[in-house]
Design a protein around this motif. Structure first.
Motif, short mmCIF file in Angstrom:
data_model
loop_
_atom_site.label_atom_id
_atom_site.label_comp_id
_atom_site.label_asym_id
_atom_site.label_seq_id
_atom_site.Cartn_x
_atom_site.Cartn_y
_atom_site.Cartn_z
N PRO A 383 0.09 -19.76 -3.75
CA PRO A 383 1.05 -21.10 -3.86
C PRO A 383 0.54 -22.24 -2.67
O PRO A 383 0.57 -23.16 -2.99
N GLU A 384 0.41 -21.50 -1.46
CA GLU A 384 0.18 -22.32 -0.30
C GLU A 384 -1.12 -23.28 -0.29
O GLU A 384 -1.42 -24.33 -0.22
N TRP A 385 -2.03 -22.57 -1.00
CA TRP A 385 -3.46 -23.03 -1.39
C TRP A 385 -3.32 -24.28 -2.60
O TRP A 385 -3.82 -25.18 -2.37
N SER A 386 -2.44 -23.69 -3.71
CA SER A 386 -2.29 -24.76 -4.57
C SER A 386 -1.67 -25.98 -3.94
O SER A 386 -1.85 -27.16 -4.34
N LEU A 387 -0.55 -25.74 -3.18
CA LEU A 387 0.20 -27.12 -2.42
C LEU A 387 -1.08 -27.86 -1.96
O LEU A 387 -0.99 -29.24 -2.20
N THR A 388 -1.72 -27.40 -1.30
CA THR A 388 -2.59 -28.15 -0.54
C THR A 388 -3.69 -28.70 -1.66
O THR A 388 -4.13 -29.97 -1.72
N GLU A 389 -4.01 -27.88 -2.55
CA GLU A 389 -5.23 -28.59 -3.82
C GLU A 389 -4.29 -29.69 -4.35
O GLU A 389 -4.92 -30.78 -4.71
N ASN A 390 -2.85 -29.51 -4.74
CA ASN A 390 -2.37 -30.37 -5.45
C ASN A 390 -1.80 -31.66 -4.92
O ASN A 390 -1.59 -32.87 -5.30
N PHE A 391 -1.05 -31.25 -3.53
CA PHE A 391 -0.55 -32.48 -2.57
C PHE A 391 -1.36 -33.10 -1.55
O PHE A 391 -1.24 -33.97 -1.28
N GLY A 392 -2.13 -32.12 -1.11
CA GLY A 392 -2.91 -32.60 0.20
C GLY A 392 -2.67 -31.73 1.41
O GLY A 392 -2.13 -30.61 1.14
N SER A 393 -3.23 -32.08 2.42
CA SER A 393 -3.33 -31.07 3.59
C SER A 393 -1.81 -30.63 4.18
O SER A 393 -0.89 -31.56 4.12
N GLU A 394 -1.66 -29.66 4.76
CA GLU A 394 -0.23 -29.17 4.99
C GLU A 394 -0.24 -29.85 6.52
O GLU A 394 -0.98 -30.24 6.99
N GLY A 395 1.02 -30.41 6.60
CA GLY A 395 1.29 -30.97 8.06
C GLY A 395 1.58 -32.50 7.57
O GLY A 395 2.00 -33.21 8.13
N ILE A 396 0.79 -32.87 6.69
CA ILE A 396 0.73 -34.33 6.32
C ILE A 396 1.52 -34.68 5.01
O ILE A 396 2.34 -35.62 4.89
N TRP A 397 1.29 -33.58 4.21
CA TRP A 397 1.94 -33.89 2.79
C TRP A 397 3.06 -32.90 2.61
O TRP A 397 3.76 -33.04 1.45
N TRP A 398 2.94 -31.61 3.21
CA TRP A 398 3.97 -30.75 2.97
C TRP A 398 3.91 -29.79 4.10
O TRP A 398 3.15 -29.70 5.00
N LYS A 399 5.16 -29.04 4.29
CA LYS A 399 5.10 -28.29 5.34
C LYS A 399 6.24 -27.35 4.83
O LYS A 399 6.92 -27.11 4.17
N LYS A 400 6.00 -25.86 5.82
CA LYS A 400 6.56 -24.79 5.19
C LYS A 400 7.97 -24.83 6.47
O LYS A 400 7.84 -24.88 7.35
N ASP A 417 -9.78 -39.20 3.98
CA ASP A 417 -10.35 -38.46 2.84
C ASP A 417 -10.33 -37.05 3.05
O ASP A 417 -9.91 -36.14 1.94
N ALA A 418 -10.26 -36.42 4.38
CA ALA A 418 -10.17 -35.25 4.47
C ALA A 418 -8.99 -34.62 4.16
O ALA A 418 -8.72 -33.21 3.70
N ASP A 419 -7.95 -35.20 3.94
CA ASP A 419 -6.57 -34.83 3.78
C ASP A 419 -6.05 -34.91 2.25
O ASP A 419 -5.11 -34.71 2.15
N LYS A 420 -6.75 -35.79 1.62
CA LYS A 420 -6.34 -36.13 0.35
C LYS A 420 -6.24 -35.02 -0.45
O LYS A 420 -7.04 -33.93 -0.60
N PRO A 421 -5.59 -35.11 -1.69
CA PRO A 421 -5.39 -33.80 -2.58
C PRO A 421 -6.55 -33.74 -3.53
O PRO A 421 -7.23 -34.91 -3.84
N LEU A 422 -6.75 -32.79 -4.16
CA LEU A 422 -7.88 -32.58 -5.30
C LEU A 422 -7.18 -32.89 -6.41
O LEU A 422 -7.76 -33.53 -7.46
N SER A 423 -5.82 -32.75 -6.45
CA SER A 423 -5.17 -32.84 -7.75
C SER A 423 -5.69 -32.43 -8.93
O SER A 423 -6.58 -31.38 -8.98
N ASN A 424 -5.59 -33.17 -9.98
CA ASN A 424 -6.41 -32.58 -11.21
C ASN A 424 -7.72 -32.50 -11.46
O ASN A 424 -8.39 -32.30 -12.42
N TYR A 425 -8.42 -32.90 -10.35
CA TYR A 425 -9.92 -32.62 -10.21
C TYR A 425 -10.38 -31.15 -9.84
O TYR A 425 -11.65 -30.81 -9.81
N GLY A 426 -9.53 -30.50 -9.28
CA GLY A 426 -9.71 -29.04 -9.14
C GLY A 426 -8.74 -28.23 -10.04
O GLY A 426 -8.25 -28.50 -10.90
N ILE A 427 -8.38 -26.94 -9.21
CA ILE A 427 -7.59 -26.10 -9.91
C ILE A 427 -6.35 -26.04 -9.01
O ILE A 427 -6.45 -26.13 -7.72
#
Lengths: 545, 300
Positions: A383-400, A417-427
């Motif tokens: 889940p947490e990896w998926s959040l980063t993949e889909n929304f972007g880096s933790e702390g910038i796009w989402w937090k726990k 660029d380093a903090d952007k999401p992969l969104s549907n370019y990855g899984i």
């Protein structure tokens, strides 16, 4: 090569033997039986651990192919690759395909990477590669990716989208099942600031809509309405921002093409006489200068430049994303409901198909570490990896949060660029449960956001049935049938597109020309095209049992 | 024979790299044309794919859009040829008659410059200048009172060929004239002097001395351009397409790109390409023969 292959086979065999032995021993040797069956030193030739991290005992490098346009930023700079390497010992070497031709060329020359993320190659290229055995089937690998295994078991409808004609799975999906995202295609926006300046209300009928646009045009150059105002902007013929929601407002559902599936039957909306009315309405808007000629000449680049201009040039348009959330001088755009039309039919808004991207992580046969790759896919479903993949880096796009829930954030400044999401370019794997129970999204309570608009405006205008053509694997028809379908589709779509464009822009009259138009479509092979699509649909419904 | 080779061994060595280049890159890959007659699958390779004969050719010719494609492609290229071929010659003759070296240099540089603009930029410029409401041309015409409302030239299928051809001429005329200028510099000055003694003016000189002297060059280039008549460039037509001018702007190469290459249908694309080449070769041979018949030297 050969010795590696032999070792791999030996590895698989020994796992099978050990596994078999353990099953035989259950009950008697409980302690040993609890150990994972695959705890063998021979996975991927002994490099890969069956469980735990790092995934591999020593650092390995995997080449990952990904389609990513240069205009979207530098994906090699994304933090996620470093994160993966630190956690798993797998160094990711990215091979970026900047357009579809490059990916197609890679497939036809069979110069594969180890892993393919989203590659945007044609369906034909993908199914040819699968037929050729160039892509590894997931059958033997799903045991190393229990989360994905469970996902496919509990979502048979989505598994159907992923299964290939031979009944097997050939990749891990991008599965982000966010209702507000997949259930709604475009929102319909109106320029609230201009409405306020002119003392007007949000229009609710097509008649009112026209009057509002007229007012925008007549007041060009006054207040914040620019001299060169575009009262209503469509990117004609385009799925996103096109004219299709105008058909919906007159009760004719066209999801972005003119074809729908009704009760399992493939059906053309291009010959539906109800289409005449919205076309006439748009012709009227065009004649009054409310739809501008750029609707037909602009490309995607100029269209997005125009709709995102600050201050705005446009009075009304449709768009997937919220526009101008971050404008300093207040909010410009308000989502509005589809309009009531004089024909009395219920207005509709378009939905997208609830779907996954079934092959956004495929393992090619030249990959020497298939088990490590499958384990990597498993990690990416966390889940947490998926959040980063889909929304972007933790702390910038989402937090726990302290309660264990995840709160989505709206970054206010430009994101690197380093903090952007992969969104549907990855899984990624974020299912409905995650969105309903675990993800906290402020936007639902913020008026004017997409999430708010989905709940408060659009939900009730979605067509009751799922009328969109489902995503199907390539290879359900024979090559000849497929080619015939391509040829027919191309000429039919070109003809429909040009004819309706002419009607809207005042060349020809839809009432007078309608019969000739439908006749011509028959002549171009509409029936055969429908038959072929139906055949494909029927074949797909038999897949996966 | 061998003696003669030995005698000129230096020359043969000189030509060898070029010969190798042609064999390696132009003749060796020719076997790939086989895929036009196959249901090509990358996995089976060029030798192993299923042979289906003329299927793709028939498929192409039975397309509803086939004659539209041929008509659009032919009319664009014939128009390009008719309008675009004489203009560099006229420019070259005119430049050759200019006495002021400085003026000549300036004109040459100005006319060459557009050649170095890429097609994408050129089409971008067209779109910006001719944009219906906000383009420079539309604004000028509107403010001058010569027009009221948007300029619909980009969306008009009838205007497509003019835009296509004349923007091409604007871009290519300077470059195209170089070869004629080179040929003109080889004209014997004594011919000019003799004609002047006989009282010829500038126009007479160009018409009766210069033009006949470069006639072989003109004929050779004409034959070569006829050989490319169906090979209308993909890029420019594709970039200039929009949903309103599609009826005039869909040409063979753009269609092949959309339904062939983007869908990984390599066999179909190869078949259409081969069809193109066959027609071009026929045209080239016909024009070559005609040229010889009318007493000009052909290209072979």
């Amino acid at each position: 090569m050969r010795s590696k292959g032999a070792r791999w086979i030996a590895g698989v065999l020994s796992i099978a033997i050990i596994g078999g032995a353990l099953i035989g021993c259950t009950g008697t040797k409980q302690d040993e039986g609890n150990k994972p069956a695959a705890d063998s030193p021979l996975l991927d030739g002994g490099i890969t651990n069956a469980t735990g991290f790092p995934i591999t005992k020593e650092p390995i490098t995997l080449t990952v192919g990904i389609a990513y346009g240069a205009h979207m930023g530098d994906i090699t700079k994304n933090n996620i690759w470093k994160k993966i390497e630190e956690k798993t010992n797998i160094k990711i070497n990215l091979k970026v395909y900047s357009d579809a031709e490059k990916a197609n060329l890679m497939f036809s020359s069979r110069d594969y990477p180890d892993i393919g993320f989203r590659m945007d190659a044609s369906g034909q290229a993908m199914s040819d590669a699968i037929d050729a055995g160039d892509i590894v089937s997931m059958d033997d690998l799903l045991q190393y990716a229990p989360t994905w295994k469970k996902f496919f078991e509990t979502n048979p409808e989505l598994k159907k989208q992923a299964i290939m004609p031979d009944g097997k799975l050939y990749g891990f999906p991008y599965a982000v099942l966010n209702e507000t995202s997949y259930n709604l295609r475009d929102q319909w926006f109106i320029n609230q600031k201009w409405l306020d300046e002119l003392g007007l209300q949000i229009p609710t009928t097509t008649e009112e809509f026209k009057n509002v646009l007229m007012a925008f045009k007549q007041n060009a150059g006054k207040g914040s309405i620019p001299q060169n105002v575009i009262p209503y902007y469509i990117l004609y013929g385009n799925n996103i921002g096109g004219q299709f929601d105008m058909y919906g407002t007159f009760g004719v559902y066209a999801p972005g093409s003119y074809y729908i599936v009704e009760d399992g039957k493939y059906k053309s909306q291009a010959t539906n006489p109800d289409l005449k009315e919205p076309i006439k309405f748009m012709a009227d808007l065009y004649k009054n200068g409310l739809i501008v000629p750029e609707a037909f000449t602009d490309d995607w680049g100029r269209y997005t430049a125009a709709i995102s201009s600050t201050p705005p040039l446009v009075g009304s348009m449709t768009s997937f994303v919220d526009q101008g959330q971050n404008f300093k001088d207040g909010k410009w755009w308000t989502p509005m409901a589809p309009l009531k039309s004089p024909n009395g039919k219920d207005p509709l808004i378009r939905r997208q198909t609830k779907s996954i991207w079934p092959r956004n992580f495929v393992i090619f046969k030249n990959n020497k570490y298939p088990v490590a790759s499958a384990r990597l896919a498993e990690l990416l479903a966390d889940p947490e990896w998926s959040l980063t993949e889909n929304f972007g880096s933790e702390g910038i796009w989402w937090k726990k949060n302290a309660d264990g829930k995840y709160e989505l954030l709206n970054p206010t400044s430009e994101v690197a660029d380093a903090d952007k999401p992969l969104s549907n370019y990855g899984i990624a794997l974020l299912d409905e449960e995650m969105f309903n129970d675990k993800i906290v999204n402020d936007n639902f309570t913020k008026e004017g956001t997409r999430e708010w608009a989905y709940v408060h405006i659009y939900k009730k205008y979605l067509p009751a049935k799922d009328l969109n053509y489902p995503p199907l694997p390539s290879g359900l028809l024979s090559d000849m049938e497929k080619q015939r379908m391509t040829d027919l589709g191309q000429s039919l779509n070109d003809y429909i597109k040009t004819t309706i464009a002419n009607w809207i822009s005042g060349k020809g009259d839809v009432d007078a020309d309608w019969d000739a138009y439908t006749k011509k479509l028959q002549q171009l092979g509409l029936d055969e095209y429908i038959e072929l699509n139906q055949k494909q649909l029927d074949a797909a419904s038999k897949l996966g049992g | 024979m061998i003696d003669r080779v030995k005698e000129n061994i230096g020359l043969y060595i000189l030509v060898l790299p070029a010969l190798l280049y042609v064999i390696l890159f132009d003749y060796m890959p020719l076997y790939g044309v086989l895929i036009a007659f196959e249901n090509f699958k990358p996995i089976k390779g060029i030798w192993g794919s299923d042979w289906i004969g003329l299927y793709h050719f028939e498929r192409f010719m039975h397309l509803d859009i086939f004659w539209v494609l041929i008509k659009n492609t032919l009319s664009l290229s014939v128009y390009s040829l008719l309008a675009g071929f004489p203009i560099p010659i006229i420019l070259a003759l005119a430049l050759n008659s200019v006495r002021s070296e400085r003026f000549k240099k300036v004109v040459q540089t100005v006319t060459y410059a557009p050649h170095f603009i890429s097609t994408v930029i050129l089409v971008g410029m067209l779109n910006v200048f001719l944009s219906p409401r906000l383009g420079v041309v539309s604004q000028l015409l509107n403010s001058a009172g010569m027009m009221n409302g948007p300029l619909m030239i980009l969306t008009n299928p009838d205007a497509f060929s003019h835009l296509y051809v004349w923007s091409g001429i604007w871009q290519g005329v300077g470059w195209g004239s170089i070869i004629y200028l080179a040929a003109l510099s080889g004209v014997d000055p004594s011919l000019h002097e003799a004609a002047k003694v006989d009282g010829a003016n500038k126009f007479h000189l160009a018409w009766h001395v210069d033009l006949p002297s470069i006639r072989p060059t003109i004929v050779t280039l004409l034959i070569l351009s006829c050989g490319g008549i169906l090979g209308i460039g993909f890029e420019k037509a594709f970039l200039m397409q929009n949903s309103l001018n599609l009826s005039a702007s869909e040409v063979i190469s753009t269609y092949v790109y959309k339904s062939g290459l983007l869908q990984s249908q390599y066999s179909f694309s190869a078949a259409v390409g081969l069809f193109n080449s066959a027609i071009n070769l026929t045209l080239l041979l016909t024009v070559n023969k005609l040229a010889k018949k009318f007493g000009q030297s052909g290209i072979f």
